[in-house]
Design a protein around this motif. Structure first.
Motif, PDB file in Angstrom:
ATOM      1  N   TYR A   1     -26.343 -41.618  53.874  1.00 50.43           N
ATOM      2  CA  TYR A   1     -26.613 -41.177  52.511  1.00 50.43           C
ATOM      3  C   TYR A   1     -27.609 -40.019  52.584  1.00 50.43           C
ATOM      4  N   ALA A   2     -27.795 -39.339  51.462  1.00 46.98           N
ATOM      5  CA  ALA A   2     -28.647 -38.148  51.470  1.00 46.98           C
ATOM      6  C   ALA A   2     -29.640 -38.169  50.325  1.00 46.98           C
ATOM      7  N   ALA A   3     -30.812 -37.569  50.578  1.00 44.48           N
ATOM      8  CA  ALA A   3     -31.757 -37.201  49.524  1.00 44.48           C
ATOM      9  C   ALA A   3     -31.915 -35.687  49.594  1.00 44.48           C
ATOM     10  N   VAL A   4     -32.082 -35.056  48.430  1.00 47.57           N
ATOM     11  CA  VAL A   4     -32.166 -33.593  48.389  1.00 47.57           C
ATOM     12  C   VAL A   4     -33.435 -33.181  47.655  1.00 47.57           C
ATOM     13  N   GLY A   5     -34.112 -32.184  48.206  1.00 42.29           N
ATOM     14  CA  GLY A   5     -35.357 -31.758  47.582  1.00 42.29           C
ATOM     15  C   GLY A   5     -36.129 -30.832  48.493  1.00 42.29           C
ATOM     16  N   CYS A   6     -37.330 -30.466  48.057  1.00 44.18           N
ATOM     17  CA  CYS A   6     -38.170 -29.534  48.805  1.00 44.18           C
ATOM     18  C   CYS A   6     -39.526 -30.161  49.103  1.00 44.18           C
TER      19      CYS A   6
ATOM     20  N   GLU B   1     -27.432 -29.582  41.528  1.00 44.06           N
ATOM     21  CA  GLU B   1     -25.983 -29.704  41.731  1.00 44.06           C
ATOM     22  C   GLU B   1     -25.673 -30.690  42.851  1.00 44.06           C
ATOM     23  N   LEU B   2     -26.394 -30.563  43.966  1.00 40.09           N
ATOM     24  CA  LEU B   2     -26.167 -31.465  45.103  1.00 40.09           C
ATOM     25  C   LEU B   2     -26.431 -32.913  44.714  1.00 40.09           C
ATOM     26  N   SER B   3     -27.428 -33.136  43.858  1.00 33.23           N
ATOM     27  CA  SER B   3     -27.823 -34.503  43.504  1.00 33.23           C
ATOM     28  C   SER B   3     -26.723 -35.249  42.764  1.00 33.23           C
ATOM     29  N   LYS B   4     -25.747 -34.521  42.245  1.00 32.45           N
ATOM     30  CA  LYS B   4     -24.659 -35.150  41.508  1.00 32.45           C
ATOM     31  C   LYS B   4     -23.550 -35.676  42.413  1.00 32.45           C
ATOM     32  N   GLU B   5     -23.634 -35.361  43.702  1.00 35.42           N
ATOM     33  CA  GLU B   5     -22.638 -35.884  44.635  1.00 35.42           C
ATOM     34  C   GLU B   5     -22.805 -37.388  44.801  1.00 35.42           C
ATOM     35  N   GLU B   6     -21.698 -38.064  45.040  1.00 31.80           N
ATOM     36  CA  GLU B   6     -21.669 -39.529  45.020  1.00 31.80           C
ATOM     37  C   GLU B   6     -22.672 -40.167  45.969  1.00 31.80           C
ATOM     38  N   LYS B   7     -22.846 -39.617  47.165  1.00 29.89           N
ATOM     39  CA  LYS B   7     -23.705 -40.257  48.162  1.00 29.89           C
ATOM     40  C   LYS B   7     -25.077 -39.606  48.288  1.00 29.89           C
ATOM     41  N   VAL B   8     -25.406 -38.739  47.346  1.00 28.13           N
ATOM     42  CA  VAL B   8     -26.782 -38.240  47.245  1.00 28.13           C
ATOM     43  C   VAL B   8     -27.529 -39.208  46.342  1.00 28.13           C
ATOM     44  N   VAL B   9     -28.537 -39.880  46.899  1.00 30.60           N
ATOM     45  CA  VAL B   9     -29.117 -41.055  46.237  1.00 30.60           C
ATOM     46  C   VAL B   9     -30.548 -40.873  45.744  1.00 30.60           C
ATOM     47  N   ALA B  10     -31.154 -39.709  46.010  1.00 30.85           N
ATOM     48  CA  ALA B  10     -32.538 -39.506  45.563  1.00 30.85           C
ATOM     49  C   ALA B  10     -32.887 -38.024  45.613  1.00 30.85           C
ATOM     50  N   ILE B  11     -33.957 -37.671  44.892  1.00 27.91           N
ATOM     51  CA  ILE B  11     -34.604 -36.368  45.025  1.00 27.91           C
ATOM     52  C   ILE B  11     -35.767 -36.563  45.981  1.00 27.91           C
ATOM     53  N   GLY B  12     -35.773 -35.800  47.062  1.00 25.28           N
ATOM     54  CA  GLY B  12     -36.859 -35.966  48.029  1.00 25.28           C
ATOM     55  C   GLY B  12     -36.566 -35.256  49.337  1.00 25.28           C
TER      56      GLY B  12
ATOM     57  N   LEU C   1     -36.878 -32.739  37.231  1.00 28.02           N
ATOM     58  CA  LEU C   1     -35.445 -32.718  37.543  1.00 28.02           C
ATOM     59  C   LEU C   1     -34.930 -34.135  37.761  1.00 28.02           C
ATOM     60  N   ALA C   2     -35.671 -34.933  38.518  1.00 28.66           N
ATOM     61  CA  ALA C   2     -35.264 -36.319  38.762  1.00 28.66           C
ATOM     62  C   ALA C   2     -35.189 -37.104  37.467  1.00 28.66           C
ATOM     63  N   ASN C   3     -36.110 -36.866  36.568  1.00 28.83           N
ATOM     64  CA  ASN C   3     -36.077 -37.548  35.267  1.00 28.83           C
ATOM     65  C   ASN C   3     -34.854 -37.125  34.464  1.00 28.83           C
ATOM     66  N   GLU C   4     -34.547 -35.834  34.496  1.00 29.64           N
ATOM     67  CA  GLU C   4     -33.368 -35.335  33.771  1.00 29.64           C
ATOM     68  C   GLU C   4     -32.082 -35.954  34.303  1.00 29.64           C
ATOM     69  N   LEU C   5     -32.036 -36.106  35.618  1.00 27.89           N
ATOM     70  CA  LEU C   5     -30.817 -36.580  36.272  1.00 27.89           C
ATOM     71  C   LEU C   5     -30.800 -38.096  36.481  1.00 27.89           C
ATOM     72  N   LYS C   6     -31.883 -38.765  36.103  1.00 26.40           N
ATOM     73  CA  LYS C   6     -32.013 -40.213  36.303  1.00 26.40           C
ATOM     74  C   LYS C   6     -31.861 -40.586  37.777  1.00 26.40           C
ATOM     75  N   MET C   7     -32.650 -39.901  38.608  1.00 30.20           N
ATOM     76  CA  MET C   7     -32.604 -40.095  40.061  1.00 30.20           C
ATOM     77  C   MET C   7     -33.905 -40.708  40.575  1.00 30.20           C
ATOM     78  N   PRO C   8     -33.825 -41.576  41.595  1.00 35.34           N
ATOM     79  CA  PRO C   8     -35.033 -42.007  42.303  1.00 35.34           C
ATOM     80  C   PRO C   8     -35.693 -40.819  43.005  1.00 35.34           C
ATOM     81  N   ILE C   9     -36.968 -40.958  43.319  1.00 34.32           N
ATOM     82  CA  ILE C   9     -37.690 -39.903  44.036  1.00 34.32           C
ATOM     83  C   ILE C   9     -38.408 -40.479  45.248  1.00 34.32           C
ATOM     84  N   THR C  10     -38.380 -39.708  46.324  1.00 34.24           N
ATOM     85  CA  THR C  10     -39.032 -40.075  47.582  1.00 34.24           C
ATOM     86  C   THR C  10     -40.225 -39.156  47.781  1.00 34.24           C
TER      87      THR C  10
END
Length: 270
Positions: A62-67, A85-96, A122-131
């Motif tokens: 799985y993947a997390a995407v961020g800076c 955009e990447l965070s919307k992929e099925e197996k991208v599971v977090a911002i981080g 961004l994570a709040n907008e996309l409803k994503m977990p954050i690392t």
């Protein structure tokens, strides 16, 4: 089966041949039942692109995407949009991994702060977990997370918890418990096996088992007895074994609970 909640197959020091050999080794461990999965964590846009590619290629990855704060100086709005955009992929599971690092200061502190806040939003907008990466900036990281709504009731409704993971946590046991009370998870890496690292042992003892994850942060932070060698997801076993000792649990119990915690945090299998 263990789950490595934070690793870097995308590390730039790996050659393509070394990376392929690493994937083959981890894949065999998955087939043998020693591992169940791993999350490849982005630290800038190219590594986030690569992590997403790896997640597409391997069923257990799985993947997390961020800076990362080190790379905050490379960020701009276009790159942030691409991370979105990447965070919307099925197996991208977090911002981080996102956060602050005042130890090395490889990016200006105000630049770090700005992109940390933007990525939480961004994570709040996309409803994503954050690392989260925090080094020598513990209180400010917590303050910014609070100010940006990382522990909001909305996030707790989305995830059943705050959707915040403190990766390779290096703060005090008291700070760790503050995070737990806010709804966060704590991840422990190889340093918990180091002889003189009483601080992380105290964290592991204090934090409830149902809020603990294990990670390698490979290729960094190799646990004992392989300290000094390049770390790999296979070595997450030694961190889990040390955690089991601290929590007075069997290794098998710790493997199960940390895997379930990781999957719950990242929303895997929902």
């Amino acid at each position: 089966m263990l789950f490595d909640s934070h690793t870097h197959f995308n590390n730039e020091d790996l050659t393509s041949l070394e990376r392929q050999a690493l994937f083959n080794t981890v894949d065999k461990a998955v087939q043998d039942g020693r591992l169940s999965g791993a999350v490849d964590i982005g630290f800038d846009l190219p590594s986030s692109e690569m992590a997403a590619e790896h997640a597409r290629a391997w069923t257990w990855c799985y993947a997390a995407v961020g800076c990362h704060p080190h790379d905050a100086k490379t960020m701009d709005e276009e790159k942030l949009a691409r991370i979105g955009e990447l965070s919307k992929e099925e197996k991208v599971v977090a911002i981080g991994e996102i956060g602050l690092d005042f130890h090395y200061d490889l990016s200006d502190r105000d630049v770090q702060r700005y992109w940390f806040r933007r990525q939480i939003r961004l994570a709040n907008e996309l409803k994503m977990p954050i690392t989260i990466h925090a080094r020598e900036a513990d209180q400010e990281v917590m303050d910014i997370l609070k100010e940006e709504g990382a522990f909001s009731e909305d996030r707790k409704k989305w995830f059943g918890h705050a959707g915040v993971l403190l990766h390779c946590f290096s703060g005090s046991a008291e700070l760790g418990m503050q995070y737990v009370k806010l709804g966060a998870y704590i991840s422990v890496a190889g340093p918990v096996t180091y002889k003189n690292n009483k601080k992380t042992v105290a964290v592991a003892a204090a934090v409830p088992a149902d809020r603990l994850l294990v990670e390698t942060d490979a290729p960094y932070l190799t646990p004992v007895p392989f300290r000094g060698k390049r770390n790999t997801p296979l070595f997450v076993e030694y961190t889990a074994r040390r955690l089991a000792e601290i929590k007075e649990m069997t290794f098998e119990e710790m493997a199960v609970i940390t895997r379930e915690n990781a999957m719950r945090f990242y929303g895997i299998g929902k």
